[in-house]
Design an enzyme around this catalytic site. Sequence first.
Site, PDB file in Angstrom:
ATOM      1  N   HIS A 110      -7.135  -9.065   6.504  1.00  0.00           N
ATOM      2  CA  HIS A 110      -7.227  -8.020   5.471  1.00  0.00           C
ATOM      3  C   HIS A 110      -5.820  -7.660   4.976  1.00  0.00           C
ATOM      4  O   HIS A 110      -5.591  -7.503   3.777  1.00  0.00           O
ATOM      5  CB  HIS A 110      -7.919  -6.786   6.071  1.00  0.00           C
ATOM      6  CG  HIS A 110      -8.058  -5.633   5.131  1.00  0.00           C
ATOM      7  ND1 HIS A 110      -9.256  -5.220   4.598  1.00  0.00           N
ATOM      8  CD2 HIS A 110      -7.128  -4.783   4.621  1.00  0.00           C
ATOM      9  CE1 HIS A 110      -9.060  -4.180   3.788  1.00  0.00           C
ATOM     10  NE2 HIS A 110      -7.781  -3.893   3.791  1.00  0.00           N
TER      11      HIS A 110
ATOM     12  N   CYS B 182     -10.817   0.213   3.130  1.00  0.00           N
ATOM     13  CA  CYS B 182      -9.418  -0.012   2.744  1.00  0.00           C
ATOM     14  C   CYS B 182      -8.787   1.337   2.406  1.00  0.00           C
ATOM     15  O   CYS B 182      -9.379   2.128   1.666  1.00  0.00           O
ATOM     16  CB  CYS B 182      -9.358  -0.936   1.531  1.00  0.00           C
ATOM     17  SG  CYS B 182      -7.666  -1.306   1.025  1.00  0.00           S
ATOM     18  N   LEU B 183      -7.602   1.566   2.945  1.00  0.00           N
ATOM     19  CA  LEU B 183      -6.958   2.861   2.704  1.00  0.00           C
ATOM     20  C   LEU B 183      -6.612   3.034   1.229  1.00  0.00           C
ATOM     21  O   LEU B 183      -6.412   4.147   0.765  1.00  0.00           O
ATOM     22  CB  LEU B 183      -5.699   2.988   3.573  1.00  0.00           C
ATOM     23  CG  LEU B 183      -5.975   2.969   5.082  1.00  0.00           C
ATOM     24  CD1 LEU B 183      -4.692   3.103   5.863  1.00  0.00           C
ATOM     25  CD2 LEU B 183      -6.972   4.049   5.486  1.00  0.00           C
TER      26      LEU B 183
ATOM     27  N   HIS C 105      -3.611  -8.330   1.319  1.00  0.00           N
ATOM     28  CA  HIS C 105      -2.866  -7.324   0.540  1.00  0.00           C
ATOM     29  C   HIS C 105      -1.545  -7.905   0.040  1.00  0.00           C
ATOM     30  O   HIS C 105      -1.101  -7.627  -1.072  1.00  0.00           O
ATOM     31  CB  HIS C 105      -2.565  -6.077   1.389  1.00  0.00           C
ATOM     32  CG  HIS C 105      -3.656  -5.051   1.368  1.00  0.00           C
ATOM     33  ND1 HIS C 105      -4.146  -4.495   0.209  1.00  0.00           N
ATOM     34  CD2 HIS C 105      -4.359  -4.478   2.375  1.00  0.00           C
ATOM     35  CE1 HIS C 105      -5.101  -3.620   0.496  1.00  0.00           C
ATOM     36  NE2 HIS C 105      -5.254  -3.592   1.813  1.00  0.00           N
TER      37      HIS C 105
ATOM     38  N   GLN D  10       0.827  -1.224   0.000  1.00  0.00           N
ATOM     39  CA  GLN D  10       0.000   0.000   0.000  1.00  0.00           C
ATOM     40  C   GLN D  10       0.853   1.262   0.000  1.00  0.00           C
ATOM     41  O   GLN D  10       0.336   2.350  -0.275  1.00  0.00           O
ATOM     42  CB  GLN D  10      -0.930   0.010   1.219  1.00  0.00           C
ATOM     43  CG  GLN D  10      -1.979  -1.088   1.182  1.00  0.00           C
ATOM     44  CD  GLN D  10      -2.878  -1.037   2.377  1.00  0.00           C
ATOM     45  OE1 GLN D  10      -2.528  -1.534   3.443  1.00  0.00           O
ATOM     46  NE2 GLN D  10      -4.034  -0.430   2.228  1.00  0.00           N
TER      47      GLN D  10
END
Length: 178
Positions: A130, A88-89, A134, A43
């Site tokens: 979560h 989710c960012l 990713h 991310q």
Amino acid sequence: MPDPVLREAAKPVTSIGKDIERLFDDMLETMYAAPGIGLAAPQVGQSLRLVTIDLGEKEEGYTHGALRMVNPKLVWQSEEQSVYEEGCLSIPGIYYEVTRPEKIKVEFMDIKGKTQIIEAGGLLATCVQHEIDHLNGILFTDYLSKLKQGMVLRKMKKLKEEQTAEQASARAHSQQNL
Ligand code: K2U
Ligand code: ZN
């Protein structure tokens, strides 16, 4: 559409040096600023199997502080499942319910290279799953029905158009003030 790096399988970390320590610090800073309670290295554009998690003091029973996980892996998950409305960012503004195993055991290496195993339930279990998704190029929206995925794409497109329009008007406004 989210960054392609979010669709890659992130690479395992083979040695934990200053660069990894610095990356963890950057990830924690980004996570707290969001604010969020978890973050995975992809991310922030790094395709490495690193995760930071901090549920904070407000989450009763959470005693781990700022978790830095190297190569985290799910080693057990309960039959029982629970539902949580996830966000989710990397997909701002999108929130949907996701069903996941209620309890898990996650094995990882800590910053000193020591193998740790944590048993988790509740929000921590949801967050760990979560984040590990990713690392495997999976986004929480992948669990939604095709219909809902269509709604997500339309919502993301709309949010992007609104953002572009806002930026254009902000630019025009600032030019008027020059
Ligand atoms: O990976 C991320 O995008 C960070 C998420 C992790 C997360 C998503 C859903 C459920 C739990 C964790 C961010 O922390 S989203 C912000 C957030 C904050 C408080 C509670 C749940 C989600
Ligand atoms: Zn996410």
